[in-house]
Design an enzyme around this catalytic site. Structure first.
Site, PDB file in Angstrom:
ATOM      1  N   SER A 107     125.033 102.796  35.426  1.00 51.71           N
ATOM      2  CA  SER A 107     124.597 104.193  35.462  1.00 51.71           C
ATOM      3  C   SER A 107     123.234 104.399  36.100  1.00 51.71           C
ATOM      4  O   SER A 107     122.913 105.506  36.530  1.00 51.71           O
ATOM      5  CB  SER A 107     124.574 104.774  34.041  1.00 51.71           C
ATOM      6  OG  SER A 107     123.722 104.007  33.202  1.00 51.71           O
TER       7      SER A 107
ATOM      8  N   ASP B 231     117.165 110.965  29.150  1.00 51.82           N
ATOM      9  CA  ASP B 231     117.928 110.970  27.910  1.00 51.82           C
ATOM     10  C   ASP B 231     117.504 109.726  27.128  1.00 51.82           C
ATOM     11  O   ASP B 231     116.456 109.151  27.405  1.00 51.82           O
ATOM     12  CB  ASP B 231     119.440 111.037  28.164  1.00 51.82           C
ATOM     13  CG  ASP B 231     119.964 109.860  28.991  1.00 51.82           C
ATOM     14  OD1 ASP B 231     119.251 108.839  29.112  1.00 51.82           O
ATOM     15  OD2 ASP B 231     121.089 109.966  29.522  1.00 51.82           O
TER      16      ASP B 231
ATOM     17  N   HIS C 187     118.276 106.614  30.050  1.00 55.05           N
ATOM     18  CA  HIS C 187     117.972 106.632  31.478  1.00 55.05           C
ATOM     19  C   HIS C 187     116.619 107.282  31.785  1.00 55.05           C
ATOM     20  O   HIS C 187     116.333 108.369  31.289  1.00 55.05           O
ATOM     21  CB  HIS C 187     119.075 107.387  32.225  1.00 55.05           C
ATOM     22  CG  HIS C 187     120.443 106.874  31.923  1.00 55.05           C
ATOM     23  ND1 HIS C 187     121.260 107.473  30.973  1.00 55.05           N
ATOM     24  CD2 HIS C 187     121.130 105.828  32.427  1.00 55.05           C
ATOM     25  CE1 HIS C 187     122.406 106.802  30.912  1.00 55.05           C
ATOM     26  NE2 HIS C 187     122.349 105.806  31.775  1.00 55.05           N
TER      27      HIS C 187
END
Length: 359
Positions: A41, A331, A334
């Site tokens: 991600s 978040d 990340h």
């Protein structure tokens, strides 16, 4: 190959340099025609958007809040990812598109794409657990990409692009933090050292496959201090939400083993530059000395409470912090673009010759 295809390739590269402008000084007589990214991600720019089963998506608000008018693209941050920042640093283009983007055009392939999938890892169990694209399947996508390149610019120019592009690999965080520590799927099979060996072996095998496909410049991010991620602090850091030493120690051990293996590969794979990129120490330094880097919050994400919100838990109903650039994390997992910018600027300038050669 006809003149038109040759012209298309070099005009595309020239225009990209003219518009974007390289931010980093490349070694003499060195060019980077494209950036090709595999991983998780941290570098997924939208490949997970159309996966039907996975919950690991972020193609909704508030993700992408500071990018292109605030329309979420599938990037797990508020704006640009490290892949986006790197193509700008190399003077290639402004954003790195996802390979599975339905709006991807042939010309986009010439200068690079991301095959990355949020939630994946080197361990096949990680991608299975998260219902995302495995590293093995990302390699299959890369092979498909190479065939598409051949149809656009022919065999010779495809070889030129693959030989001279930078291949970036970013994985291992999900393997360590989720598959091993949180879900415990590998604890009965491996202790931490042997699991680190397993992950390094998987990474090494991918690099060898990339080499066989023509890759000669491969940069591999090590694991970050996963025990200092806001979500890990919440889950295992106690009431004070301290960094989790056990997790961080595992990341450091893995990094030591990975660095050694990459050094070996760089020496044994002829005419290759295989570079270990230390992410752990730069990120840990920011966490330990936030004010030095302009941050006031490094233990919580900007989204919601900042303690646990990530992917579907960080959504349109979640409020975000008023000063995005003051938070290291967007978040609970990340970083913000502000955090990524500091990391990318540092790692590129410290490793540019190791990645590209010519210095």
């Amino acid at each position: 190959m006809g003149l038109t295809a040759t012209t298309l390739l070099f005009v595309s590269i020239f225009i990209s340099w003219w518009i974007v402008g390289g931010s980093v000084a490349l070694p003499p007589n060195v060019t980077v025609p494209a950036l090709l990214v595999l991983g998780d991600s941290i570098v997924d720019t939208g490949n997970n958007n159309n996966l039907k089963l996975t919950l690991v998506k972020c193609n909704f608000s508030p993700y992408g809040q500071d990018l292109n008018g605030g329309v979420a693209t599938g990037r797990f941050t508020n704006s640009k990812t490290p892949g986006d920042l790197l193509v700008t640093e190399f003077g290639i283009k402004e954003l790195l598109p996802a390979y599975l983007d339905p709006n991807l055009q042939s010309k986009d392939l010439l200068t690079g794409v991301s095959f990355a999938s949020g939630g994946t890892g080197y361990d096949p169990q990680t991608s299975t657990l998260m219902d995302v694209i495995s590293m093995e399947d990302q390699l299959k996508m890369l092979k498909e990409y190479i065939e598409k390149l051949k149809s656009i610019v022919g065999e010779d120019k495809t070889s030129y692009i693959i030989n001279n592009s930078v291949f970036l690999m970013v994985a291992s965080s999900n393997d360590l933090a989720i598959t091993y520590f949180t879900a415990g799927l590998r604890r009965f099979q491996y202790d931490v050292p042997s699991y680190a060996d397993f992950l390094v072996s998987k990474c090494s095998n991918i690099i060898k496959e990339l080499y066989d496909l023509g890759a000669r410049r491969v940069a591999v991010f090590g694991a970050p201090p996963i025990g200092c991620l806001p979500v890990q602090r919440t889950l295992a850091g106690g009431l004070s939400r301290k960094c989790v030493d056990e997790d961080n120690d595992a990341a450091k051990l893995y990094n030591t083993k990975l660095s050694s293996e990459l050094d070996f590969l760089s020496k044994t794979l002829s005419q290759s530059n295989v570079a270990y990129i230390d992410i752990y120490n730069p990120l840990f330094d920011i966490i330990q000395n936030p004010q030095t880097y302009g941050f006031h919050t490094v233990d919580k994400g900007c989204c919601g409470t900042g303690d646990v919100e990530t992917v579907f838990l960080c959504n349109k109903y979640s409020k975000t912090c008023p000063e995005h650039a003051k938070f290291l994390f967007w978040d609970s997992i990340h970083p913000t673009e502000a955090g990524y910018k500091i990391l990318v600027d540092r790692v590129v300038r410290e490793n540019i010759h190791k990645i590209l050669g010519g210095g």
